[in-house]
Write a protein that holds these residues in place. Structure first.
Motif: not given
Length: 249
Positions: A39-57
């Motif tokens: 799950d920690e890996i899942a959080v990291e991936e979601a945050v990376r997608l946000k940092e790349k501008g692919k996610a907003t929240e």
């Protein structure tokens, strides 16, 4: 794009597991707990997608006692924007968790749900698949690479003898494998910021979700003690022992 990331509180992976004296389960009293590593890996991936501008929240979700809020604070220290806490003090099982997550998805309407492929306590590897079936969404399991495009996501996963890349239309479900990324350590400033981020309660029962366990654990035993190994002087002796003592060839 909104991403939902479920996280589970499990026994810390560095702790030696002990079975209860009555063999009814695993001892969790006075044992160090933490976030399920997948799950920690899942959080990291979601945050990376946000940092790349692919996610907003990025929204972290957990089910369990009040102590589970620590997981949400950890996820928010990594970079999640807010948390949702489903308060439940009993045993959780995959189908109940999947139905609860579906109710949260119906409320939050995320474009992507990223979750660990399995929890290291039960090793069930079921919630992601069940959630995909309940929602009728495409799912890609054991992801080792995630690339979000325009209305779709490409997921690379390891299979026997190579790699397989899938394309899914959003919204979709992704479960993470170990090689997807290496989670960052939360910095002290981000830990302090996480204390101010909101955690919202979610009443699963009010949404008609029944978390009552449907499977009963009859008995839990520790693995058998392994016998000490031996050294053999040559291949011929090894073959003889495998053939005449172990009788495996």
């Amino acid at each position: 794009m909104k991403i939902l990331v479920p996280v589970k509180r499990v026994i810390d992976y560095n702790v030696k597991i002990r079975v209860k004296a009555d063999n009814s389960g695993v001892e969790t009293a006075n044992v160090k707990m933490g976030m399920n590593p997948f799950d920690e890996i899942a959080v990291e991936e979601a945050v990376r997608l946000k940092e790349k501008g692919k996610a907003t929240e990025v929204i972290a979700v957990t089910i369990g006692s009040s102590q589970c809020q620590d997981l949400l604070r950890t996820a928010m220290a990594i970079g999640a924007d807010r948390g949702i806490h489903v308060v439940f003090d009993g045993e959780t099982q995959p189908l109940g968790v999947a139905k609860t997550l579906k109710a949260i998805v119906d409320q939050e309407k995320p474009d992507l749900v990223i979750l660990g492929k399995q929890a290291i306590d039960g090793d069930n590897n079921q919630v992601g698949q069940m959630l995909g079936a309940l929602l009728g969404w495409g799912q890609a399991t054991f992801a080792s690479k995630v690339e979000v495009g325009n209305g779709s996501v490409n997921v690379t996963r390891e299979v026997d003898g190579g790699l397989e890349t899938l394309s899914l239309k959003l919204p979709a479900i992704i479960t993470t494998d170990l090689r997807l990324n290496e989670p960052r350590y939360a910095t002290l400033p981000n830990i302090m910021k996480a204390k101010k981020k909101p955690i919202e309660p979610f009443d699963a029962a009010a949404k008609g979700v029944d978390l009552t366990p449907r499977i009963k654990t009859l008995r839990v035993d520790e693995p058998g003690t392994r016998k000490a190994g031996i050294k053999v002087p040559d291949v011929a002796t090894l073959v003889d022992k495998l053939k005449n003592e172990a009788k495996v060839i």
